[in-house]
Design an enzyme around this catalytic site. Structure first.
Site, short mmCIF file in Angstrom:
data_model
loop_
_atom_site.label_atom_id
_atom_site.label_comp_id
_atom_site.label_asym_id
_atom_site.label_seq_id
_atom_site.Cartn_x
_atom_site.Cartn_y
_atom_site.Cartn_z
N ASN A 1 37.30 -24.44 -3.36
CA ASN A 1 38.71 -24.11 -3.57
C ASN A 1 39.24 -24.54 -4.93
O ASN A 1 40.21 -23.97 -5.43
CB ASN A 1 39.54 -24.77 -2.46
CG ASN A 1 41.01 -24.69 -2.74
OD1 ASN A 1 41.64 -23.65 -2.60
ND2 ASN A 1 41.60 -25.81 -3.16
N LYS B 1 25.70 -22.98 -5.22
CA LYS B 1 24.27 -23.31 -5.40
C LYS B 1 23.85 -24.50 -4.54
O LYS B 1 22.89 -24.42 -3.76
CB LYS B 1 24.01 -23.60 -6.88
CG LYS B 1 22.62 -24.14 -7.18
CD LYS B 1 22.48 -24.50 -8.66
CE LYS B 1 21.14 -25.15 -8.96
NZ LYS B 1 21.00 -25.51 -10.40
N TYR C 1 42.52 -16.69 -16.83
CA TYR C 1 42.54 -16.88 -15.38
C TYR C 1 42.02 -15.65 -14.65
O TYR C 1 41.16 -15.75 -13.77
CB TYR C 1 43.97 -17.20 -14.94
CG TYR C 1 44.11 -17.41 -13.45
CD1 TYR C 1 43.65 -18.56 -12.85
CD2 TYR C 1 44.71 -16.43 -12.64
CE1 TYR C 1 43.78 -18.77 -11.48
CE2 TYR C 1 44.84 -16.62 -11.27
CZ TYR C 1 44.37 -17.79 -10.70
OH TYR C 1 44.48 -17.97 -9.34
N LYS D 1 38.53 -15.13 -12.30
CA LYS D 1 38.53 -14.76 -10.90
C LYS D 1 37.72 -13.48 -10.66
O LYS D 1 37.15 -13.29 -9.58
CB LYS D 1 39.96 -14.60 -10.39
CG LYS D 1 40.74 -15.91 -10.36
CD LYS D 1 40.03 -16.97 -9.53
CE LYS D 1 40.81 -18.26 -9.44
NZ LYS D 1 40.12 -19.29 -8.61
N THR E 1 53.11 -22.82 -4.14
CA THR E 1 52.41 -24.05 -4.50
C THR E 1 52.92 -24.55 -5.84
O THR E 1 53.72 -23.90 -6.51
CB THR E 1 50.89 -23.81 -4.62
OG1 THR E 1 50.66 -22.87 -5.69
CG2 THR E 1 50.29 -23.28 -3.33
#
Length: 270
Positions: free
Chosen positions: A102, A135, A168, A172, A203
């Site tokens: 996250n 990984k 950003y 993503k 947030t």
């Protein structure tokens, strides 16, 4: 620092990175409520918040007195830190069933005004950090031989580029490709790999986006965020709890045949 009890194989185990606040905190609380033992990660500067969250999770266990939670500070951009996170989780909680990668950071700015240093710092967390979590979690899951769930943090900006968000948004898009490729590689081991790709969420990060756009456009504080709400189909913004609910489903037995998907929880009109 961990205060863990002896491992119990009857409980599933989840790692949540970026767990000190926002989405990560909500996901950690939800998965603990779902019955998972949890390992919480964030940068060392947020160790106090992680410790408080561990205490809150244990206090909320109620009659389930064997619920366990530990925190393992470290940077997801550092391979040794990620390896230690996974190794300690397996060692102290008895295995690893779910990795929620996250942790992420954001950066506003025009391409012309974005420095190489800022670009690299963002990619180190959002892309390299996700890669390392995938990984090393997968390595542990394969060794265990009981499958698992890996979930990454994408964004609506990973499906459509937005102005003032080149670093950003492109990071993503990278998470999107990594998730779909990992799903193909790890499916034969019974490991699903998916990502959530939300729109605007209430947030601290949204507050930073609001501050940037308020300054750029000459708006009143909160006015830019209000425009997002007004454009939303449901006339409201997502909350961390909404995403935690989605992750809860992604890692449940009911989602065992879902892999390589980017689940978009978006309030925007299509």
């Amino acid at each position: 620092m961990s205060n863990s009890s002896s491992p119990s194989q009857s409980n599933r185990v989840a790692i949540i990175t970026g767990a000190a606040q926002g989405l990560g905190r909500a996901i950690a609380l939800r998965l603990a409520s779902d019955g998972f033992d949890v390992a919480l990660n964030d940068i060392p500067a947020k160790s106090t918040a992680l410790e408080e969250l561990v205490t809150e999770i244990k206090a909320g266990a109620g009659t389930n007195s064997d619920r366990r939670a530990i925190f393992v500070p470290g940077s997801v951009a550092d391979e040794e830190d990620v390896k230690e996170l996974v190794d300690r989780t397996v060692r102290e909680l008895g295995g690893l069933d779910v990795m929620v990668s996250n942790a992420g950071v954001a950066l506003n700015g025009l391409i012309a005004n974005t420095s190489v240093e800022d670009w690299d710092a963002l990619y180190a967390v959002n892309v390299r950090g996700t890669f390392l979590c995938y990984k090393h979690a997968a390595n542990a899951m394969i060794k265990q031989g009981r499958g698992g769930r890996i979930v990454g943090a994408c964004s609506i900006a990973g499906k459509k580029g937005f102005p003032d968000s080149s670093a950003y948004s492109s990071s993503k898009f990278a998470v999107r490709g990594l998730t779909q490729s990992a799903a193909q590689e790890y499916g034969k081991y019974g490991i699903t790999v998916n990502a959530y790709a939300p729109g605007s969420i209430v947030t601290e990060l949204l507050g930073k986006f609001d501050a940037y756009n308020v300054k750029k456009q000459g708006l009143e504080p909160g006015q830019w965020t209000e425009t997002l709400k007004n454009r939303a189909a449901l006339r409201k913004l997502l909350t961390p709890t909404d995403i935690a609910n989605l992750v809860s489903f992604m890692v449940s037995k009911d989602a065992s045949f879902i892999t390589g998907e980017l689940s978009t929880s978006s309030t925007a009109k299509v």
